[in-house]
Structures are given as structure tokens and as C-alpha cells.
Design an enzyme around this catalytic site. Structure first.
Site, mmCIF file in Angstrom:
data_model
loop_
_atom_site.group_PDB
_atom_site.id
_atom_site.type_symbol
_atom_site.label_atom_id
_atom_site.label_comp_id
_atom_site.label_asym_id
_atom_site.label_seq_id
_atom_site.Cartn_x
_atom_site.Cartn_y
_atom_site.Cartn_z
ATOM 1 N N LEU A 12 24.545 18.335 3.642
ATOM 2 C CA LEU A 12 23.410 17.909 2.809
ATOM 3 C C LEU A 12 23.511 16.422 2.488
ATOM 4 C CD1 LEU A 12 23.331 20.924 0.332
ATOM 5 C CD2 LEU A 12 21.575 20.351 2.003
ATOM 6 N N GLY A 15 28.672 12.019 -1.410
ATOM 7 C CA GLY A 15 28.652 11.204 -2.618
ATOM 8 C C GLY A 15 29.965 10.473 -2.748
ATOM 9 N N GLY A 18 32.920 13.334 -2.268
ATOM 10 C CA GLY A 18 33.074 14.183 -1.091
ATOM 11 C C GLY A 18 31.736 14.499 -0.464
ATOM 12 N N VAL A 19 31.664 15.636 0.216
ATOM 13 C CA VAL A 19 30.406 15.992 0.866
ATOM 14 C C VAL A 19 29.845 17.268 0.252
ATOM 15 C CG1 VAL A 19 30.939 14.976 3.124
ATOM 16 C CG2 VAL A 19 31.540 17.349 2.680
ATOM 17 N N ALA A 20 28.527 17.419 0.395
ATOM 18 C CA ALA A 20 27.881 18.665 -0.012
ATOM 19 C C ALA A 20 27.341 19.311 1.256
ATOM 20 C CB ALA A 20 26.760 18.364 -0.994
ATOM 21 N N LYS A 35 29.896 21.796 -2.769
ATOM 22 C CA LYS A 35 30.429 20.420 -2.849
ATOM 23 C C LYS A 35 31.923 20.476 -2.591
ATOM 24 C CE LYS A 35 29.170 17.460 -6.176
ATOM 25 N NZ LYS A 35 28.578 16.899 -7.426
ATOM 26 N N ASP A 125 24.167 10.871 -17.290
ATOM 27 C CA ASP A 125 23.794 10.211 -16.032
ATOM 28 C C ASP A 125 22.473 10.787 -15.514
ATOM 29 O OD1 ASP A 125 24.081 8.361 -13.995
ATOM 30 O OD2 ASP A 125 25.378 9.623 -12.774
HETATM 31 N N1 LIG Z 1 22.625 22.022 -5.353
HETATM 32 C C1 LIG Z 1 22.163 21.213 -4.396
HETATM 33 N N2 LIG Z 1 21.110 21.573 -3.642
HETATM 34 C C2 LIG Z 1 20.640 20.746 -2.677
HETATM 35 N N3 LIG Z 1 21.161 19.532 -2.406
HETATM 36 C C3 LIG Z 1 22.218 19.123 -3.124
HETATM 37 C C4 LIG Z 1 22.781 19.940 -4.149
HETATM 38 N N4 LIG Z 1 23.818 19.272 -4.703
HETATM 39 C C5 LIG Z 1 23.901 18.094 -4.060
HETATM 40 N N5 LIG Z 1 22.946 18.001 -3.110
HETATM 41 C C6 LIG Z 1 22.717 16.859 -2.217
HETATM 42 O O1 LIG Z 1 23.902 16.588 -1.500
HETATM 43 C C7 LIG Z 1 24.144 15.189 -1.435
HETATM 44 C C8 LIG Z 1 25.532 14.873 -1.957
HETATM 45 O O2 LIG Z 1 25.604 15.265 -3.296
HETATM 46 P P1 LIG Z 1 26.794 14.877 -4.258
HETATM 47 O O3 LIG Z 1 26.499 15.445 -5.596
HETATM 48 O O4 LIG Z 1 28.077 15.217 -3.607
HETATM 49 O O5 LIG Z 1 26.743 13.327 -4.281
HETATM 50 P P2 LIG Z 1 25.706 12.327 -4.928
HETATM 51 O O6 LIG Z 1 25.018 12.997 -6.075
HETATM 52 O O7 LIG Z 1 24.832 11.771 -3.858
HETATM 53 O O8 LIG Z 1 26.656 11.195 -5.409
HETATM 54 P P3 LIG Z 1 27.655 11.130 -6.627
HETATM 55 O O9 LIG Z 1 27.951 12.522 -7.106
HETATM 56 O O10 LIG Z 1 28.815 10.463 -6.048
HETATM 57 O O11 LIG Z 1 26.923 10.328 -7.633
HETATM 58 C C9 LIG Z 1 23.020 14.508 -2.218
HETATM 59 O O12 LIG Z 1 22.045 14.049 -1.308
HETATM 60 C C10 LIG Z 1 22.451 15.614 -3.059
HETATM 61 O O13 LIG Z 1 21.074 15.450 -3.273
#
Ligand SMILES: Nc1ncnc2c1ncn2[C@@H]1O[C@H](COP(=O)(O)OP(=O)(O)OP(=O)(O)O)[C@@H](O)[C@H]1O
Length: 321
Positions: A12, A15, A18-20, A35, A125
Site C-alpha cells: 500500500l 512510511g 516501514g511498509v503497509a 503495517k 498529528d
Molecule cells: N488502514 C489502511 N488502509 C489503507 N491504506 C493504509 C492503511 N494504513 C496505511 N495505509 C497506507 O499505507 C501507506 C503507508 O502507511 P504508513 O502509516 O506506514 O505510513 P505513512 O502514514 O505514509 O507515514 P508515517 O506513518 O511515517 O507518517 C500510506 O500511503 C497509507 O495511506
């Protein structure tokens, strides 16, 4: 192994931590977002806080926390999947929203934030990137990412400057203790402004990356609504009650909920979910889950022998097993 209960479908995004990944629960078929955070030093206080605070929340406008487990290389946080992506991307690609659309999302944002606050959790945040949408044709808003959240019952009064510069309240920049709930109101105001205008309220249009100038604009509450954006007087009055430098004079979440602009076209289920969720606090159950989560997080703090593997290896490990 817990991870065997899920089939990974795709990435997805990634961040800071790590990765989602999108995954499917093998027996129920339910789609989830997982995540992955590398075991070891990355499992810090913020990750711990994110999990502890997030797991205690249960509201239709907050991404549901499902479970957490450790793999040989990572801590995995399983969350409700929001198929509509980030509200930020929607505005970035389709442009600013109409006042009615912005109100529709703002009502849900405030409903989720108000619930968090009733659980003594401030988010710290709130921004468009931390607001996801579900897959419905008329999407429902889902707040995510509790990495900076603070719980008034577990943690001290916030003092550190956290959040995202464009969204932070003046008092958060002051290095003194502040009320996280009232600072959240300011960030909700920035979110509303961006939805309506398509740009940030406290940003020098000709020099958007000038951090110093932008901070000065926040401290002096210098913002305006461009002439090409038509908004009602109720809407601009609400913004002017949110963008107040003195946090004790700023409108509260409860007052926002009574504001005429907020009250217009308010969906019935929003009012009902507000009432229901506040009744469903099961303290005993939460503290049991809390202990189990702390055990898993502590385990993940220990890097595993194969910690040199990177995130891309998660799939490989699953295949080997
Ligand atoms: N529950 C979810 N459903 C769909 N997409 C998600 C979900 N959680 C995270 N994502 C997507 O996955 C990606 C990575 O998410 P993550 O929360 O790991 O990092 P981030 O929010 O981009 O950065 P950071 O947490 O470092 O501020 C993002 O594009 C986020 O929109």
C-alpha cells in the site's frame, strides 16, 4: 504462526517506520492493512503508544485496530483496510471540495476526534494524510496513525513540538506544556481549510517552503480565504473561532458540535454513533489486551538473529515457512 492466517496481496505504501501491505484473512476473506515495522530499535515509545492508544478505540470514524503480532523479522500491526485511500490524494487529484462535501467530512472528523478525546486520547498529528476513506461510493472518513497520540491517563501533559508544521497550533511551537485536545482543534481547522481552499492556510504562496515565514504566519494567525473560494459566513465564522492563537479562547470540540455550520445536514447515524460508542468502554477487557500487547511489543524490541533482512524479505520468509 499468526502471519500464516493472512495472504499478502500488494504493497500500500511505505512510511517513516516501514511498509503497509494489503492482506486477506485466509478463513474470513476480510481485507486488512498490515503495517510492518522492523524489529529492534525502531520499536520505540511512539510505536508502543500508537498500539496501546489505538487498540482502545472503537468508533466508525477511526480505523479499527485488529491485532498485533511478531514475525521473525517484524512487528505486524493489523488494521481495518480503507479502500478509498487518503483524503489528501483525493483533494490533490480532484481539487478542493464544495462546502457541503467539506462539511460532510468535517462532521465525521470531529465525531472521531471527539470520541478520542472522550477516551482521554489526543491525536496530535491530524492532517489529510492521516485521514483515510473507506470503499463506499459515498465514502466514510477514517482517522488513522496514532504514532504521536497521548493518553491523559497514561502519559504526561504534552510539551514536545510534534505534528506536521503546516497543521500545528501556535502553542505547540512554544515549547511549553499545552492541551493536546485544544491543539487537535487547530489541526482540524487546517484540515477544513485545505478541503475548502485546496492549499494550506499558513503558507507563503510565493515561498511555500520558507519554514520561518510559515511559522510566523501561524504565530500571528495570518490567513485569508482567497476571493475565488465562495464560502458561507457561518463557515468563515467557524474558521475564525478555530484559528485563535490563545488556546483558552479557541472554540472547543463540544462547541464546534453545536455550531450552526456543523449542525447543518448532520447525518442521524453520526449523532447515534456518538452516543453508542461512549457507552462501550469495557475497562477490564482493555487492560487485559493492554498487557498482552505490551508483551508482544517487548518481544519485538529484541532484534531477531536474521534482523539484517529488509522488509522485502517478509514475503520470502512466508514462502519458506
Ligand atoms: N488502514 C489502511 N488502509 C489503507 N491504506 C493504509 C492503511 N494504513 C496505511 N495505509 C497506507 O499505507 C501507506 C503507508 O502507511 P504508513 O502509516 O506506514 O505510513 P505513512 O502514514 O505514509 O507515514 P508515517 O506513518 O511515517 O507518517 C500510506 O500511503 C497509507 O495511506
Amino acid at each position: 504462526m499468526e502471519e500464516e492466517r493472512y495472504e499478502i496481496l500488494k504493497d500500500l505504501g511505505s512510511g517513516n517506520f516501514g511498509v503497509a501491505r494489503l492482506a486477506k484473512h485466509i478463513t474470513t476473506g476480510e481485507l486488512v492493512a498490515i503495517k510492518y515495522i522492523e524489529r529492534g530499535y525502531k520499536i520505540n515509545e511512539n510505536v508502543q503508544r500508537e498500539i496501546i492508544n489505538h487498540q482502545s478505540l472503537n468508533h466508525p470514524n477511526i480505523i479499527k485496530f485488529k491485532e498485533v503480532f511478531v514475525t521473525p523479522t517484524h512487528l505486524a500491526i493489523v488494521l481495518e483496510y480503507a479502500a478509498g485511500g487518503e483524503l489528501f490524494d483525493r483533494i490533490y487529484s480532484a481539487g478542493r471540495l464544495s462546502e457541503d462535501e467539506a462539511r460532510y467530512f468535517f462532521q465525521q472528523l470531529i465525531s472521531g476526534v471527539s470520541y478520542c478525546h472522550s477516551m482521554q486520547i489526543c491525536h496530535r498529528d491530524l492532517k489529510l494524510e492521516n485521514i483515510l476513506l473507506d470503499g463506499n461510493p459515498v465514502p466514510r472518513l477514517k482517522i488513522c496513525d496514532f504514532g504521536f497520540s497521548k493518553n491523559a491517563l497514561l502519559h504526561s501533559q504534552p510539551k514536545s513540538t510534534v505534528g506536521t508544521p503546516a497543521y500545528v497550533a501556535p502553542e505547540v511551537l512554544s515549547q511549553k506544556e499545552y492541551d493536546g485536545k485544544i491543539a487537535d482543534v487547530w489541526s482540524c481547522g487546517v484540515t477544513l481549510y485545505v478541503m475548502l481552499v485546496g492549499s494550506y492556510p499558513f503558507e507563503e504562496p510565493d515561498d511555500p517552503r520558507n519554514f520561518k515565514k510559515n511559522i510566523a504566519k501561524i504565530m500571528n494567525v495570518e490567513y485569508s480565504i482567497p476571493g475565488y473560494v465562495r464560502i458561507s459566513s457561518d463557515c468563515s465564522q467557524l474558521l475564525s473561532r478555530i484559528f485563535v492563537a490563545n488556546p483558552t479562547k479557541r472554540i472547543t470540540v463540544l462547541e464546534i458540535k453545536q455550531h450552526p455550520w456543523f449542525q447543518k445536514n448532520i447525518p442521524k447515524e453520526l449523532v447515534e454513533s456518538d452516543r453508542k460508542c461512549c457507552k462501550e468502554i469495557e475497562k477490564e477487557k482493555i487492560s487485559k489486551q493492554h498487557e498482552e500487547i505490551m508483551r508482544i511489543v517487548r518481544e519485538a524490541m529484541n532484534p531477531c538473529p536474521s534482523s539484517t533482512l529488509d522488509v522485502a524479505d517478509v514475503d520470502e520468509i512466508e514462502e519458506v515457512e
